[in-house]
Structure formats: C-alpha cells, structure tokens
Design an enzyme around this catalytic site. Structure first.
Site: not given
Ligand code: ZN
Length: 169
Positions: A46, A51, A93-94, A135-136, A139
C-alpha cells in the site's frame, strides 16, 4: 510511469494535512500509475500520496504484492462510512524502514471514494485489505504508525530514524 522517491520519517510532508482531489484528470491518473509502480518496486502492499511528496487524498493498495493485477486498488478522496470488529497485526510502513508496530484496527470497513476513471464507488473490505486501506487512510490525515506506540517506544523509534537519516545524508 516512474518510480518516485519514498519520503522517510521525519519528512514534514508525512504530517501535512492533505487536500482533496478536485478533478480526476490525467495528472491524477499519472500520479496513481507512479504510486502503483513505486509501491510494487519498494516492495509494499500500500502507498499514500504524501509518501511520494504529494499532499493529496489518494491511496493505492495491492494485497497480492504484485502477483494479481486485478487486486490493485486505487481510491481518490476515500472516506470510511462504517467500520466494525477488531484485528491486530504487526504493521510496517515504507516511510519507517525496519520499524514494526502492533496496531489494533477494525476487521471490516465500508469505504467510499472515486476510481481513477472518475466513477464513485462504495466497497466493503475485510481482513488484510481492510487493514491496508485503513493504514493508508491514516496517512491522509497525517497519522503514522508510531502514533500507536506509547511515548517511550515512540522516542526510541524516532531516535533510530534520525540517526539513520544522518548516516544517509
Ligand atoms: Zn505507511
């Protein structure tokens, strides 16, 4: 299409309030294509627009990790209409390399948003996909996985990432 640079905490864009997308145009579709490519390259399941440095309300997800093209989902201006149940998972998380946080989230959710072709959709999701999308969505509201930690652990992660940033600078 292009792989974009993923912003790492404490990049300020990750905390910014995102703007809704006014019009689903070619620029938005290009951004979505780039986000999907960036997510797959990372690799991740995701990604949210902040991001990649774009403070706009766009998320992408692929619970198949690139295995199934039909599993790829992109949502513009997503909102949660309803959420219920509970699941707890170790989330990465990236934007937080090598960090995992145990987070409790609803098991099922109903979301509404726009597809890349501009159509309005309402989708019911559960399990892994529900977790990814929530989660997204966090953000888009500037909420990050470390916000689910207690203050002591949160400081530990922040220190680790600041040190990492210095090493890479
Ligand atoms: Zn994330």
């Amino acid at each position: 299409m292009a792989v974009r640079k993923i912003r790492i905490f404490p990049d300020p864009v990750l905390r910014q309030k995102t703007d809704p997308v006014e019009e689903v145009d070619e620029g938005v579709r290009t951004l979505i294509a780039d986000m999907i490519e960036t997510m797959h390259a990372a690799p991740g399941v995701g990604l949210a627009a902040p991001q990649v440095g774009e403070s706009r309300r766009i998320i992408v997800a692929d619970p198949s990790s690139g295995e199934d093209p039909e599993a790829v989902l992109a949502l513009i201006n997503p909102v949660v209409l309803n959420a219920e149940g509970s699941q707890t998972c170790e989330e990465g998380c990236l934007s937080f390399p090598e960090v995992e946080v145990s987070i409790q989230r609803p098991e099922r959710a109903t979301l509404e948003g726009l597809l890349p072709d501009g159509r309005n959709v309402r989708i019911e999701v559960e399990g892994y996909l529900a977790l990814i999308l929530q989660h997204e969505l966090d953000h888009l509201n500037g909420v990050l996985i470390i916000d689910y930690l207690g203050p002591v652990k949160r400081d530990l992660v922040k220190r680790k990432l600041r040190k990492r940033q210095r090493v890479e600078a």
